[in-house]
Scaffold this motif. Structure first.
Motif, PDB file in Angstrom:
ATOM      1  N   ARG A  97      48.278  43.071  33.000  1.00  0.00           N
ATOM      2  CA  ARG A  97      47.348  42.424  32.382  1.00  0.00           C
ATOM      3  C   ARG A  97      46.646  43.409  31.468  1.00  0.00           C
ATOM      4  O   ARG A  97      45.467  44.193  31.741  1.00  0.00           O
ATOM      5  CB  ARG A  97      46.040  41.873  33.154  1.00  0.00           C
ATOM      6  CG  ARG A  97      46.736  40.735  34.113  1.00  0.00           C
ATOM      7  CD  ARG A  97      45.636  40.372  35.097  1.00  0.00           C
ATOM      8  NE  ARG A  97      46.349  39.353  36.166  1.00  0.00           N
ATOM      9  CZ  ARG A  97      45.466  39.073  37.452  1.00  0.00           C
ATOM     10  NH1 ARG A  97      44.345  39.561  37.550  1.00  0.00           N
ATOM     11  NH2 ARG A  97      46.044  38.112  38.002  1.00  0.00           N
ATOM     12  N   TRP A  98      47.136  43.574  30.146  1.00  0.00           N
ATOM     13  CA  TRP A  98      46.785  44.715  29.318  1.00  0.00           C
ATOM     14  C   TRP A  98      45.387  44.572  28.558  1.00  0.00           C
ATOM     15  O   TRP A  98      44.734  45.368  28.243  1.00  0.00           O
ATOM     16  CB  TRP A  98      47.723  44.799  28.283  1.00  0.00           C
ATOM     17  CG  TRP A  98      48.843  45.075  28.548  1.00  0.00           C
ATOM     18  CD1 TRP A  98      50.106  44.326  28.483  1.00  0.00           C
ATOM     19  CD2 TRP A  98      49.420  46.547  29.069  1.00  0.00           C
ATOM     20  NE1 TRP A  98      51.397  44.993  29.139  1.00  0.00           N
ATOM     21  CE2 TRP A  98      51.007  46.313  29.272  1.00  0.00           C
ATOM     22  CE3 TRP A  98      48.908  47.831  29.347  1.00  0.00           C
ATOM     23  CZ2 TRP A  98      51.502  47.409  29.674  1.00  0.00           C
ATOM     24  CZ3 TRP A  98      49.634  48.901  29.584  1.00  0.00           C
ATOM     25  CH2 TRP A  98      51.108  48.507  30.028  1.00  0.00           C
ATOM     26  N   GLY A  99      44.817  43.181  28.656  1.00  0.00           N
ATOM     27  CA  GLY A  99      43.562  43.027  28.245  1.00  0.00           C
ATOM     28  C   GLY A  99      42.386  43.614  29.189  1.00  0.00           C
ATOM     29  O   GLY A  99      41.265  44.156  28.783  1.00  0.00           O
ATOM     30  N   ASP A 100      42.752  43.293  30.269  1.00  0.00           N
ATOM     31  CA  ASP A 100      41.715  43.833  31.279  1.00  0.00           C
ATOM     32  C   ASP A 100      41.596  45.510  31.502  1.00  0.00           C
ATOM     33  O   ASP A 100      40.797  46.007  31.528  1.00  0.00           O
ATOM     34  CB  ASP A 100      42.490  43.558  33.016  1.00  0.00           C
ATOM     35  CG  ASP A 100      42.072  41.994  33.213  1.00  0.00           C
ATOM     36  OD1 ASP A 100      41.510  41.348  32.217  1.00  0.00           O
ATOM     37  OD2 ASP A 100      42.673  41.508  34.068  1.00  0.00           O
ATOM     38  N   ALA A 101      42.926  46.280  31.100  1.00  0.00           N
ATOM     39  CA  ALA A 101      42.919  47.348  31.222  1.00  0.00           C
ATOM     40  C   ALA A 101      42.143  48.049  29.818  1.00  0.00           C
ATOM     41  O   ALA A 101      41.370  49.034  30.005  1.00  0.00           O
ATOM     42  CB  ALA A 101      44.330  48.084  30.968  1.00  0.00           C
ATOM     43  N   VAL A 102      42.376  47.327  28.750  1.00  0.00           N
ATOM     44  CA  VAL A 102      41.639  47.775  27.594  1.00  0.00           C
ATOM     45  C   VAL A 102      40.032  47.383  27.529  1.00  0.00           C
ATOM     46  O   VAL A 102      39.238  48.511  27.424  1.00  0.00           O
ATOM     47  CB  VAL A 102      42.078  46.933  26.373  1.00  0.00           C
ATOM     48  CG1 VAL A 102      41.182  47.227  25.117  1.00  0.00           C
ATOM     49  CG2 VAL A 102      43.425  47.223  26.106  1.00  0.00           C
ATOM     50  N   ARG A 103      39.609  46.467  28.211  1.00  0.00           N
ATOM     51  CA  ARG A 103      38.163  46.069  28.663  1.00  0.00           C
ATOM     52  C   ARG A 103      37.504  47.210  29.714  1.00  0.00           C
ATOM     53  O   ARG A 103      36.565  47.639  29.228  1.00  0.00           O
ATOM     54  CB  ARG A 103      38.234  44.798  29.115  1.00  0.00           C
ATOM     55  CG  ARG A 103      38.362  43.504  28.032  1.00  0.00           C
ATOM     56  CD  ARG A 103      37.751  42.150  28.559  1.00  0.00           C
ATOM     57  NE  ARG A 103      38.743  41.736  29.648  1.00  0.00           N
ATOM     58  CZ  ARG A 103      39.653  40.799  29.377  1.00  0.00           C
ATOM     59  NH1 ARG A 103      39.896  40.768  27.951  1.00  0.00           N
ATOM     60  NH2 ARG A 103      40.671  40.790  30.290  1.00  0.00           N
ATOM     61  N   ARG A 104      38.089  47.551  30.772  1.00  0.00           N
ATOM     62  CA  ARG A 104      37.776  48.250  31.673  1.00  0.00           C
ATOM     63  C   ARG A 104      37.660  49.797  30.910  1.00  0.00           C
ATOM     64  O   ARG A 104      36.672  50.625  31.286  1.00  0.00           O
ATOM     65  CB  ARG A 104      38.657  48.461  32.987  1.00  0.00           C
ATOM     66  CG  ARG A 104      38.430  47.296  33.531  1.00  0.00           C
ATOM     67  CD  ARG A 104      39.624  46.934  34.624  1.00  0.00           C
ATOM     68  NE  ARG A 104      39.647  45.699  35.281  1.00  0.00           N
ATOM     69  CZ  ARG A 104      40.262  45.170  36.097  1.00  0.00           C
ATOM     70  NH1 ARG A 104      41.645  45.842  36.483  1.00  0.00           N
ATOM     71  NH2 ARG A 104      40.322  43.969  36.359  1.00  0.00           N
ATOM     72  N   ALA A 105      38.785  50.041  30.100  1.00  0.00           N
ATOM     73  CA  ALA A 105      38.568  51.517  29.398  1.00  0.00           C
ATOM     74  C   ALA A 105      37.429  51.549  28.475  1.00  0.00           C
ATOM     75  O   ALA A 105      36.669  52.543  28.331  1.00  0.00           O
ATOM     76  CB  ALA A 105      39.965  51.841  28.601  1.00  0.00           C
TER      77      ALA A 105
END
Length: 294
Positions: A97-105
């Motif tokens: 889930r790349w979107g989750d990774a970007v949001r958490r970053a």
């Protein structure tokens, strides 16, 4: 074992004057790394990952405000955000889930900015101070060309000189073993020392520049030593005893040097001896001729 490697190595004693900023910055950086490990899911499913990302970023920003090299801890935060987005889909990277990774970053980045400005609020009024400091730092690191590659100097001279040759070898071997046996957790720990070495690569400097990497390399050395002992010796008690003996053997030369250094530093220095001699031998009203700037 890792705590013994840090506490009994020679570097904290020889560079004790640097501990005023190194110790709190490294302690907060280790907290940020621990939060990143929790976020990554390596110790189990991460609960409230956004909060973990925010807290990890806050700790990283606070550490960076104390010591600028702490910002290189961004490596383990990025890795933890990527791995936390994997979730239950561990078969291929396409299911992450790349979107989750970007949001958490992004949340971690906002937290890092908040933590940095929390300890340096004057930069909100005078941001040119930060720009000037970064410019001076980058210019300072580029003013010392060296005939020998600095990375070689750090690994072959500064690290053995700071922690001792046996412990330096154990750190290198333990890091390799940890990266092979515990790839993800070792990568999280190794990311900061790796980025620190890259950052220092244009400049040789002294062993004091390696102090932020000492806890991470000590943890990797302890992990590698424990892994090798448990694999070679199936009996748990015997393996633990052997690991303890190896740790003592590795630390013994450095410990003797540290004790010798403490004894030497307890003696009066030449400045105090010279002052006492002048007070004793010079007649009243006499003056001392000073040569030089000091």
């Amino acid at each position: 074992v890792a705590a013994a490697f840090v506490g009994l190595s020679l570097l904290p004693l020889t560079m004790a004057a640097n501990f005023k900023e190194e110790l709190p910055a490294t302690a907060i950086l280790l907290v940020a790394c621990w939060l990143a490990v929790k976020l990554s899911g390596l110790t189990g499913p991460a609960r409230r990952p956004m909060r973990l990302a925010l807290l990890s970023g806050l700790a990283l920003g606070a550490a960076s405000a104390i010591k600028y090299t702490a910002v290189l801890g961004v490596g383990f935060i990025v890795l933890s955000c990527l791995w936390s987005a994997q979730g239950r889909h561990a078969d291929s990277t396409s299911s992450w889930r790349w979107g989750d990774a970007v949001r958490r970053a992004a949340v971690a980045g906002c937290g890092a900015a908040a933590g940095f400005l929390l300890l340096t609020p004057w930069l909100l009024v005078e941001p040119q101070l930060l720009i000037r400091g970064v410019h001076e730092l980058t210019g300072w690191f580029g003013e010392f060309p060296q005939p020998v590659p600095p990375m070689v100097t750090h690994l072959c001279r500064q690290l053995p000189g700071g922690v001792g040759i046996p412990l330096a070898w154990l750190m290198l071997i333990g890091t390799c073993v940890a990266l092979i046996r515990h790839r993800r957790s070792a990568l999280l720990l190794f990311s900061h020392p790796f980025l620190l070495f890259l950052f220092l690569s244009p400049y040789v400097g002294t062993a004091s520049h390696l102090m932020p990497a000492l806890p991470f390399l000590s943890l990797l050395a302890a992990i590698g030593l424990t892994q090798m002992g448990q694999e070679r010796i199936p009996h748990r008690a015997t393996a633990q005893a052997l690991i303890a003996l190896v740790a003592v053997a590795v630390l013994w030369p450095t410990l003797t040097d540290a004790c010798r250094l403490v004894i030497v530093r307890q003696r009066p220095d030449t400045q105090s001896l010279a002052r006492d001699w002048i007070d004793t031998h010079l007649p009243p009203g006499a003056s001392v001729l000073l040569d030089g700037v000091r």
